[in-house]
Design a protein around this motif. Structure first.
Motif, PDB file in Angstrom:
ATOM      1  N   GLU A  10       0.811  -1.219   0.000  1.00 56.54           N
ATOM      2  CA  GLU A  10       0.000   0.000   0.000  1.00 56.54           C
ATOM      3  C   GLU A  10       0.850   1.277   0.000  1.00 56.54           C
ATOM      4  O   GLU A  10       0.312   2.371   0.172  1.00 56.54           O
ATOM      5  N   ALA A  11       2.160   1.139  -0.213  1.00 53.19           N
ATOM      6  CA  ALA A  11       3.037   2.320  -0.220  1.00 53.19           C
ATOM      7  C   ALA A  11       2.495   3.373  -1.182  1.00 53.19           C
ATOM      8  O   ALA A  11       2.192   3.089  -2.336  1.00 53.19           O
ATOM      9  N   GLY A  12       2.362   4.577  -0.685  1.00 48.70           N
ATOM     10  CA  GLY A  12       1.905   5.682  -1.521  1.00 48.70           C
ATOM     11  C   GLY A  12       0.398   5.847  -1.583  1.00 48.70           C
ATOM     12  O   GLY A  12      -0.098   6.837  -2.123  1.00 48.70           O
ATOM     13  N   ALA A  13      -0.358   4.893  -1.029  1.00 54.51           N
ATOM     14  CA  ALA A  13      -1.823   4.985  -1.099  1.00 54.51           C
ATOM     15  C   ALA A  13      -2.328   6.220  -0.359  1.00 54.51           C
ATOM     16  O   ALA A  13      -3.236   6.914  -0.826  1.00 54.51           O
ATOM     17  N   SER A  14      -1.733   6.495   0.807  1.00 54.63           N
ATOM     18  CA  SER A  14      -2.171   7.665   1.573  1.00 54.63           C
ATOM     19  C   SER A  14      -1.776   8.962   0.871  1.00 54.63           C
ATOM     20  O   SER A  14      -2.488   9.969   0.945  1.00 54.63           O
TER      21      SER A  14
ATOM     22  N   PRO B 295       6.441   8.208  -8.000  1.00 54.53           N
ATOM     23  CA  PRO B 295       7.188   6.944  -7.930  1.00 54.53           C
ATOM     24  C   PRO B 295       8.030   6.790  -6.670  1.00 54.53           C
ATOM     25  O   PRO B 295       8.219   5.678  -6.179  1.00 54.53           O
ATOM     26  N   LYS B 296       8.532   7.897  -6.101  1.00 57.52           N
ATOM     27  CA  LYS B 296       9.366   7.819  -4.895  1.00 57.52           C
ATOM     28  C   LYS B 296       8.593   7.254  -3.715  1.00 57.52           C
ATOM     29  O   LYS B 296       9.172   6.734  -2.777  1.00 57.52           O
ATOM     30  N   ALA B 297       7.255   7.395  -3.763  1.00 53.34           N
ATOM     31  CA  ALA B 297       6.423   6.951  -2.636  1.00 53.34           C
ATOM     32  C   ALA B 297       6.023   5.480  -2.738  1.00 53.34           C
ATOM     33  O   ALA B 297       5.369   4.958  -1.841  1.00 53.34           O
ATOM     34  N   ILE B 298       6.427   4.818  -3.810  1.00 57.96           N
ATOM     35  CA  ILE B 298       5.976   3.443  -4.021  1.00 57.96           C
ATOM     36  C   ILE B 298       6.749   2.445  -3.160  1.00 57.96           C
ATOM     37  O   ILE B 298       6.255   1.371  -2.846  1.00 57.96           O
ATOM     38  N   GLY B 299       7.970   2.787  -2.761  1.00 58.35           N
ATOM     39  CA  GLY B 299       8.649   1.995  -1.739  1.00 58.35           C
ATOM     40  C   GLY B 299       9.402   0.773  -2.201  1.00 58.35           C
ATOM     41  O   GLY B 299       9.457  -0.213  -1.488  1.00 58.35           O
ATOM     42  N   VAL B 300      10.002   0.810  -3.390  1.00 54.26           N
ATOM     43  CA  VAL B 300      10.839  -0.313  -3.816  1.00 54.26           C
ATOM     44  C   VAL B 300      12.281   0.147  -4.042  1.00 54.26           C
ATOM     45  O   VAL B 300      13.023  -0.454  -4.803  1.00 54.26           O
TER      46      VAL B 300
ATOM     47  N   LEU C  87      16.660  11.459  -9.653  1.00 57.27           N
ATOM     48  CA  LEU C  87      15.761  10.371  -9.278  1.00 57.27           C
ATOM     49  C   LEU C  87      14.411  10.533  -9.972  1.00 57.27           C
ATOM     50  O   LEU C  87      13.868   9.573 -10.539  1.00 57.27           O
ATOM     51  N   ASP C  88      13.867  11.737  -9.934  1.00 58.48           N
ATOM     52  CA  ASP C  88      12.576  11.990 -10.582  1.00 58.48           C
ATOM     53  C   ASP C  88      12.649  11.687 -12.075  1.00 58.48           C
ATOM     54  O   ASP C  88      11.725  11.097 -12.648  1.00 58.48           O
TER      55      ASP C  88
END
Length: 713
Positions: free
Chosen positions: A403-407, A448-453, A465-466
């Motif tokens: 759920e990374a980034g869902a919030s 994408p940074k919030a997706i957590g991989v 990074l972006d």
């Protein structure tokens, strides 16, 4: 001197003509996905990764050339340019080499040496550095001048020493040799500023590693520890090799070695050169580690986005929580929200049963077949409740979804625009359900940074990074293609040639005029001009079109070639294209390409699309693991064999979801029965793998796994 195209040809191992063609295509405004997919004859079928590397390297080399020109112009304006210096600048292959050559001519802040020069001591420094046997004190006597601030012979000698030291420090050859020596023999040492036995940095409390063997994750961890005031580190060079190198460069091989020049050289090394080179090397290490972390993040992001979707099923999304309860959303097979609710399974046994009853009614009413559970807080309790619920629905199954980034998405303007009637928390439940149905379409809405991989992504240069992650998202979306009549604005704007504005206009156009009925109709969308149409059309699918080619990855510019191919192989209007590959092989692809007037790579792509119109390339990937029962950490025992899904691949290992709340770690040494430089050589995110449990530490919530001890399918 080699041209940029020649350098790229040599570095990438590609033909010069292909490199020149790609550079020309990029300069004309063509996107990487378009070039990769529809201009294969011009670049020899390079993949998008190679083209991205070419693009990045091209930008660096052009920046290098621009800096060379700026430096040469500055030195020429000072009247100090020589043929040798000009050639050296032209031959410099890195920005640091150019800056080293420019260093003596660069305007400096006020230094001890510049003060000495203002006092007229530069001729004295030159005379002493000549090392022709004259006594420095005798030479210095002629430079004592009260008015200039040189009160004594000692003052004159000190000023001359400062000038010699700075000149040595500015010597490009010395700096290059010392940099190479430190990279070869230097050691990074690290100590604790404050020893906390439970700190994540404890392995670096007494750390020492040769620079040549430092791993990227170690560099980033030490940098972060220093930033937080936990660690203190530095580079050391054994013995006296660094100072000796500078002395050898400074001293003339005469019978009488100048002790004065030796002292100035040692001062140059200790006070100026070593600290400067140490900072440069630390910066280079950080840059290298950051680039590696970005590369690793991009490597993980691509397979995560390209996971096989679980299409065509009514799905329930559960966003677990304690205080605010478990948020529930039911979506239909297309992702449309059918119902929402909030249940409280963690409050009490009675509340848990009430939650099960509520979810049971929703499942019966809407025919829910899959449940997606977010992996955050209260996930384990929610999973246990789901298993109990599924006893009433034996044909249904569930999956734990990252759920990374869902919030982040839930609170975004995009989510508010998409679901204005829903509470922020309910939006996240919708996102979780949709992540199971179509990971790419949903994850593309999130930074994408919030997706957590990733690994240490917040310590990387954010601009780079972006750019790297944005490129991955763009490549994935275009590799799959999108249905122009159902795609969200955020998905459309990732399509080659489209912008946020044109994507918004496409959505507005279909809302006002109804679904698109052909690709050609896209030309009527405001601000979607000929160039944007050329770049985007092949990636936009129109299932409602009467022209079957509009629902394939065949570009409109190749429609005539596709029709010619069908005629050539004996297909009529309305025929299915069964057996097309066999007929083409019998006819000969090279011969068919010549008849159809296209290159062979383009013809093969056309044939592939015709064989499976509307095909989703993700359907060929392994299906995600859907579960019916729950496993807890206390159930795990050493030696137990399990099947799991790779969630993250980092420098030192692989994190695998084996069905418990905590992902297990497969150390790099346990990934394969061969030596790996990086775990990504063996696995990628989303892979389904077999593992053996090595150790379970319930107190520290750690699971150690092995892949090499398990039999892989």
């Amino acid at each position: 001197m080699q041209t940029i195209a020649e350098i790229l040809s040599q570095e990438l191992g590609q033909k010069l003509q292909y490199i020149e063609n790609v550079i020309s295509l990029m300069d004309e405004g063509n996107t990487i996905p378009f070039i990769a997919r529809y201009r294969k004859e011009m670049h020899g079928a390079m993949d998008d990764t190679t083209l991205r590397n070419l693009e990045t390297r091209l930008a660096y080399l052009r920046n290098l050339q621009t800096r060379r020109d700026e430096v040469k112009k500055s030195i020429e304006n000072q009247g100090k340019m020589t043929e040798e210096l000009s050639a050296a600048i032209d031959n410099a292959v890195t920005l640091s080499e150019v800056e080293d050559l420019y260093r003596p001519y660069k305007q400096k802040r006020r230094t001890r040496a510049s003060v000495a020069r203002e006092k007229g001591l530069e001729p004295l420094a030159a005379a002493i550095f000549a090392q022709d046997g004259q006594d420095p004190e005798v030479l210095a006597a002629g430079y004592v001048d009260q008015e200039k601030g040189v009160a004594t012979i000692e003052d004159a000698l000190a000023g001359a020493s400062d000038i010699i030291a700075e000149d040595l420090s500015d010597d490009a050859a010395i700096r290059k040799q010392l940099r190479e020596l430190m990279n070869r023999k230097g050691v990074l040492t690290c100590k604790a500023e404050d020893e906390d036995p439970d700190s994540v940095y404890r392995i670096y409390y007494d750390f020492s590693m040769p620079i040549a063997r430092l791993q990227d994750h170690q560099i980033l961890a030490i940098n972060r520890g220093e930033k937080e005031g936990v660690l203190k580190s530095g580079i050391t060079l054994a013995g006296n090799e660094g100072a000796a190198l500078v002395c050898r460069a400074a001293l003339k091989p005469t019978a009488h070695v100048s002790t004065f020049v030796r002292a100035a050289a040692e001062d140059a090394y200790e006070r100026l050169i070593f600290p400067s080179i140490q900072r440069e090397i630390r910066a280079e290490l950080t840059e290298r580690a950051g680039a590696g972390a970005i590369r690793n993040f991009a490597l993980n992001l691509k397979p995560l986005l390209m996971q096989r979707p679980v299409k065509g099923f009514v799905t329930m999304g559960l966003d677990p929580g304690y205080r605010n309860g478990c948020k529930v959303a039911v979506v239909d097979a297309t992702g449309k929200v059918l119902a929402t609710s909030v249940v409280y399974p963690t409050f009490s046994e009675r509340k848990k049963q009430e939650a099960i009853d509520t979810l049971d009614k929703l499942m019966l009413r809407y025919g829910v077949q899959h449940i997606a559970i977010g992996n955050g807080t209260a996930s384990r309790e929610t999973e246990a409740m789901t298993v109990e619920l599924l006893k009433k629905h034996p044909n249904a199954s569930y999956m734990i979804v990252n759920e990374a980034g869902a919030s982040v998405y839930s609170a975004s303007p995009l989510a508010a625009e998409e679901f204005p009637e829903f509470d922020v928390n309910l939006r996240s439940a919708v996102s979780i359900a949709r992540r199971l149905q179509d990971p790419l379409a949903e994850l593309v809405k999130i930074d994408p940074k919030a997706i957590g991989v990733g690994q240490y992504q917040h310590d990387c240069p954010q601009k780079e990074l972006d750019a790297a992650l944005g490129a991955v998202v763009e490549d994935c979306v275009n590799a799959v293609g999108v249905d122009v009549n159902t795609a969200s604005r955020s998905l459309l704007q990732q399509i080659s040639g489209l912008t946020a504005t044109t994507a918004k206009n496409i959505v507005a156009f279909r809302e006002e005029n109804g679904p698109f009925t052909s690709r050609a109709q896209l030309k009527k969308v405001p601000k979607l001009g000929p160039k944007a149409f050329e770049q985007s059309a092949g990636f936009l699918r129109v299932p409602e079109s009467k022209e079957v080619l509009d629902n394939t990855g065949i570009h409109p510019e190749s429609y005539d070639a596709a029709r010619n191919l069908l005629n050539l192989l004996g297909y009529g209007r309305g025929d299915s294209f069964a057996g097309l590959s066999e007929r083409l092989n019998a006819f000969g692809s090279a011969k068919a390409a010549a008849v159809c007037g296209v290159g062979e790579p383009t013809l093969l792509d056309i044939a592939k699309e015709l064989a499976k119109p509307g095909r989703d390339p993700r359907d060929d990937l392994p299906a995600p693991i859907l579960r019916k029962d729950v496993l807890e950490m206390k159930d795990l025992k050493p030696g137990m064999e399990l099947t799991g899904t790779v969630r993250n691949v980092i420098d030192f290992g692989v994190f695998v979801d084996v069905g418990v709340h905590q992902d297990g770690l497969v150390h790099i040494s346990q990934v394969a029965n061969r030596r790996l430089r990086h775990p990504s050589e063996a696995v990628k995110v989303g892979d389904v793998v077999n593992v053996v449990v090595l150790e379970v530490d319930e107190k520290r919530h750690r699971i150690s796994l092995s892949m090499k001890q398990a039999k892989q399918n």
